[in-house]
Write a protein that holds these residues in place. Structure first.
Motif, PDB file in Angstrom:
ATOM      1  N   UNK A  44       0.777  -0.895   0.014  1.00  0.00           N
ATOM      2  CA  UNK A  44       0.156   0.130  -0.113  1.00  0.00           C
ATOM      3  C   UNK A  44       1.229   1.516  -0.518  1.00  0.00           C
ATOM      4  N   UNK A  45       0.217   1.759  -0.467  1.00  0.00           N
ATOM      5  CA  UNK A  45       1.546   2.857  -1.003  1.00  0.00           C
ATOM      6  C   UNK A  45       0.475   4.016   0.265  1.00  0.00           C
ATOM      7  N   UNK A  46       0.943   4.676   0.487  1.00  0.00           N
ATOM      8  CA  UNK A  46       0.211   6.185   1.967  1.00  0.00           C
ATOM      9  C   UNK A  46       0.624   7.476   1.703  1.00  0.00           C
ATOM     10  N   UNK A  47      -0.454   7.529   0.895  1.00  0.00           N
ATOM     11  CA  UNK A  47       0.156   9.058  -0.311  1.00  0.00           C
ATOM     12  C   UNK A  47      -0.339  10.033   1.184  1.00  0.00           C
ATOM     13  N   UNK A  48      -1.298   9.908   1.680  1.00  0.00           N
ATOM     14  CA  UNK A  48      -1.759  10.910   2.783  1.00  0.00           C
ATOM     15  C   UNK A  48      -2.008  10.142   4.229  1.00  0.00           C
ATOM     16  N   UNK A  49      -1.685  10.544   5.684  1.00  0.00           N
ATOM     17  CA  UNK A  49      -1.254   9.520   6.625  1.00  0.00           C
ATOM     18  C   UNK A  49      -1.416  10.712   7.506  1.00  0.00           C
ATOM     19  N   UNK A  50      -2.557  10.933   8.369  1.00  0.00           N
ATOM     20  CA  UNK A  50      -3.197  11.292   9.357  1.00  0.00           C
ATOM     21  C   UNK A  50      -2.774  12.134   9.306  1.00  0.00           C
ATOM     22  N   UNK A  51      -2.976  13.022   8.294  1.00  0.00           N
ATOM     23  CA  UNK A  51      -3.044  15.159   8.375  1.00  0.00           C
ATOM     24  C   UNK A  51      -4.646  15.601   8.535  1.00  0.00           C
ATOM     25  N   UNK A  52      -4.345  16.769   9.505  1.00  0.00           N
ATOM     26  CA  UNK A  52      -5.193  17.621   9.769  1.00  0.00           C
ATOM     27  C   UNK A  52      -4.801  19.232   9.690  1.00  0.00           C
ATOM     28  N   UNK A  53      -5.982  19.411   9.749  1.00  0.00           N
ATOM     29  CA  UNK A  53      -5.841  21.021   8.932  1.00  0.00           C
ATOM     30  C   UNK A  53      -6.848  21.457   9.688  1.00  0.00           C
ATOM     31  N   UNK A  54      -7.360  23.127   9.617  1.00  0.00           N
ATOM     32  CA  UNK A  54      -8.610  24.104   9.105  1.00  0.00           C
ATOM     33  C   UNK A  54      -8.060  24.905   8.706  1.00  0.00           C
ATOM     34  N   UNK A  55      -9.335  25.709   7.745  1.00  0.00           N
ATOM     35  CA  UNK A  55      -9.063  27.057   7.577  1.00  0.00           C
ATOM     36  C   UNK A  55     -10.584  27.270   7.755  1.00  0.00           C
ATOM     37  N   UNK A  56     -10.521  29.179   7.869  1.00  0.00           N
ATOM     38  CA  UNK A  56     -11.450  29.958   7.871  1.00  0.00           C
ATOM     39  C   UNK A  56     -11.704  30.680   7.173  1.00  0.00           C
ATOM     40  N   UNK A  57     -13.519  30.655   6.957  1.00  0.00           N
ATOM     41  CA  UNK A  57     -13.478  31.898   6.407  1.00  0.00           C
ATOM     42  C   UNK A  57     -13.071  33.100   5.957  1.00  0.00           C
ATOM     43  N   UNK A  58     -12.356  33.067   4.939  1.00  0.00           N
ATOM     44  CA  UNK A  58     -11.779  34.187   4.082  1.00  0.00           C
ATOM     45  C   UNK A  58     -10.273  34.961   3.973  1.00  0.00           C
ATOM     46  N   UNK A  59      -9.876  32.449   4.669  1.00  0.00           N
ATOM     47  CA  UNK A  59      -8.439  32.928   4.655  1.00  0.00           C
ATOM     48  C   UNK A  59      -7.647  32.303   4.002  1.00  0.00           C
ATOM     49  N   UNK A  60      -6.380  32.094   4.332  1.00  0.00           N
ATOM     50  CA  UNK A  60      -5.740  31.500   2.634  1.00  0.00           C
ATOM     51  C   UNK A  60      -4.717  30.136   3.413  1.00  0.00           C
ATOM     52  N   UNK A  61      -4.429  29.296   3.313  1.00  0.00           N
ATOM     53  CA  UNK A  61      -3.919  27.645   4.493  1.00  0.00           C
ATOM     54  C   UNK A  61      -2.880  27.402   2.978  1.00  0.00           C
ATOM     55  N   UNK A  62      -1.449  27.581   2.576  1.00  0.00           N
ATOM     56  CA  UNK A  62      -0.649  27.550   1.963  1.00  0.00           C
ATOM     57  C   UNK A  62      -0.332  25.831   2.177  1.00  0.00           C
ATOM     58  N   UNK A  63       0.012  24.486   1.212  1.00  0.00           N
ATOM     59  CA  UNK A  63       0.154  23.589   1.109  1.00  0.00           C
ATOM     60  C   UNK A  63       0.977  23.347   0.546  1.00  0.00           C
ATOM     61  N   UNK A  64       2.653  22.878   0.959  1.00  0.00           N
ATOM     62  CA  UNK A  64       3.713  22.994   0.049  1.00  0.00           C
ATOM     63  C   UNK A  64       4.052  21.693   0.689  1.00  0.00           C
ATOM     64  N   UNK A  65       5.516  21.227  -0.667  1.00  0.00           N
ATOM     65  CA  UNK A  65       6.366  20.322  -0.072  1.00  0.00           C
ATOM     66  C   UNK A  65       6.931  19.661  -1.240  1.00  0.00           C
ATOM     67  N   UNK A  66       7.820  18.919  -1.276  1.00  0.00           N
ATOM     68  CA  UNK A  66       8.153  18.316  -2.720  1.00  0.00           C
ATOM     69  C   UNK A  66       7.650  16.756  -3.502  1.00  0.00           C
ATOM     70  N   UNK A  67       7.141  16.751  -4.628  1.00  0.00           N
ATOM     71  CA  UNK A  67       6.407  16.031  -5.816  1.00  0.00           C
ATOM     72  C   UNK A  67       6.542  14.997  -4.906  1.00  0.00           C
ATOM     73  N   UNK A  68       5.172  14.424  -4.754  1.00  0.00           N
ATOM     74  CA  UNK A  68       5.229  13.492  -3.812  1.00  0.00           C
ATOM     75  C   UNK A  68       5.456  13.181  -2.016  1.00  0.00           C
ATOM     76  N   UNK A  69       4.735  14.155  -2.307  1.00  0.00           N
ATOM     77  CA  UNK A  69       4.538  14.607  -0.441  1.00  0.00           C
ATOM     78  C   UNK A  69       3.186  14.240  -0.047  1.00  0.00           C
ATOM     79  N   UNK A  70       2.235  14.641  -0.692  1.00  0.00           N
ATOM     80  CA  UNK A  70       0.500  13.754  -0.379  1.00  0.00           C
ATOM     81  C   UNK A  70      -0.544  15.142  -0.797  1.00  0.00           C
ATOM     82  N   UNK A  71       0.403  16.454  -1.305  1.00  0.00           N
ATOM     83  CA  UNK A  71      -0.660  18.011  -1.086  1.00  0.00           C
ATOM     84  C   UNK A  71      -1.561  17.455  -2.058  1.00  0.00           C
TER      85      UNK A  71
END
Length: 340
Positions: A44-71
């Motif tokens: 099994x390829x664990x592309x995303x493994x136990x990820x948690x975050x929140x985004x509020x109305x009117x805000x921007x959340x940046x999701x960064x990482x190398x290619x293949x990180x799961x973003x």
């Protein structure tokens, strides 16, 4: 008023006062098989493994990482294009996976996307006006006159001329096509737009224009953004909060201003140094990481970064570090900070 959405009926869910979007313990594991008639599971390829975050109305959340990180896989689950192996994505407190019929159509109107290559979302056989109007027609947004007026307003909002509604995608430049894609995403008045590398394919000369346009629209419409990017300069300019991923895990997250001034995780430091982000008053040297990125099919035990980390300790290969706060709102998954 022409172009306004119909008021919510009595069956609408109650107003939600928490974050607009919550991602809770999200996992996506892909089964790798061999054979056609008699398939054999190789792992099994664990592309995303136990990820948690929140985004509020009117805000921007940046999701960064190398290619293949799961973003990208994470963003696809938020768009309801992938079903999680485990965990939940909640919009206004309501789970999004498993929606059907009218509820799914309502979700599609609330969560839109703008991709790196606008050709992926623009039909070359349709005028851009028809493309922008498509979601409005599907959702019976209004009569023909009100939809035409909405398209006209959207074209002006993104810096194009209303008469360009009759043109086809090939008649526009790359930057103009991205503006059309943005107008199409804005058409149903979404609450959240997933921006997947929205400016990386554009000329440097017009990237700043596009970023400023996105920020202006956010201020006008109170729309939230999930910004998936590898360009840290874009993230620094646009994001209120930043999440850094490595091999399917969050290794660091913080308010963007805090993160760029106080990088903690060794991987984040290497990522930042690789793009030579100049910080006033500091002499940052490039950090070279040893070894190759491990295969997601055969992940290292303990900390997934320990095979490349310049500060590796014996326990790093045995114990997976939890994501813990090192200062208010700033969390790091690294044994270097176990005692903070």
């Amino acid at each position: 008023m022409i172009g306004e959405l119909a008021p919510a009926d009595e069956t609408s869910p109650p107003r939600h006062d928490g974050p607009l979007l919550r991602v809770e313990r999200l996992r996506k594991h892909f089964e790798l098989t061999r054979g056609i008639l008699f398939t054999q599971t190789l792992g099994h390829i664990k592309a995303v493994d136990d990820v948690s975050f929140a985004i509020r109305a009117g805000e921007t959340l940046g999701l960064v990482g190398e290619s293949g990180c799961g973003k990208t896989t994470t963003s696809r689950m938020i768009l309801n294009l992938e079903t999680p192996t485990d965990g939940e994505v909640l919009l206004e407190g309501q789970p999004i996976h498993g929606l059907q019929g009218a509820a799914l159509r309502a979700f599609r109107a609330k969560v839109q996307a703008v991709f790196q290559d606008p050709w992926s979302s623009l039909d070359p056989r349709m005028t851009v006006g028809r493309t922008i109007a498509e979601s409005l027609i599907v959702n019976a947004w209004g009569d023909r006159a009100s939809i035409a007026e909405r398209v006209r307003a959207l074209l002006m909002q993104v810096g194009l001329r209303p008469e360009q509604a009759q043109q086809y995608p090939h008649e526009f430049s790359g930057g103009q096509r991205q503006r059309v894609a943005l107008a199409a995403a804005l058409a149903p008045r979404p609450q959240l737009i997933v921006l997947d590398e929205p400016v990386s394919a554009l000329d440097v000369s017009i990237r700043a224009q596009m970023m400023n346009l996105l920020k202006d629209i956010q201020a006008q419409d109170n729309v939230a953004y999930l910004l998936v990017a590898h360009d840290l300069a874009t993230v620094r300019h646009m994001a209120d909060h930043t999440v850094v991923m490595y091999l399917g895990k969050i290794v660091e997250q913080a308010p963007t201003a805090v993160l760029f001034e106080d990088v903690r995780h060794p991987y984040t430091k290497a990522l930042f140094s690789a793009v030579l982000l100049a910080r006033p008053g500091q002499q940052d040297e490039e950090i070279e990481l040893a070894g190759e990125v491990p295969s997601p099919l055969n992940l290292p035990t303990g900390c997934r970064f320990h095979t490349r980390c310049p500060h590796v300790m014996p326990r790093c290969s045995r114990q997976e570090p939890p994501l813990r706060e090192v200062s208010p709102g700033h969390a790091v998954a690294c044994h270097l900070f176990d005692g903070d």
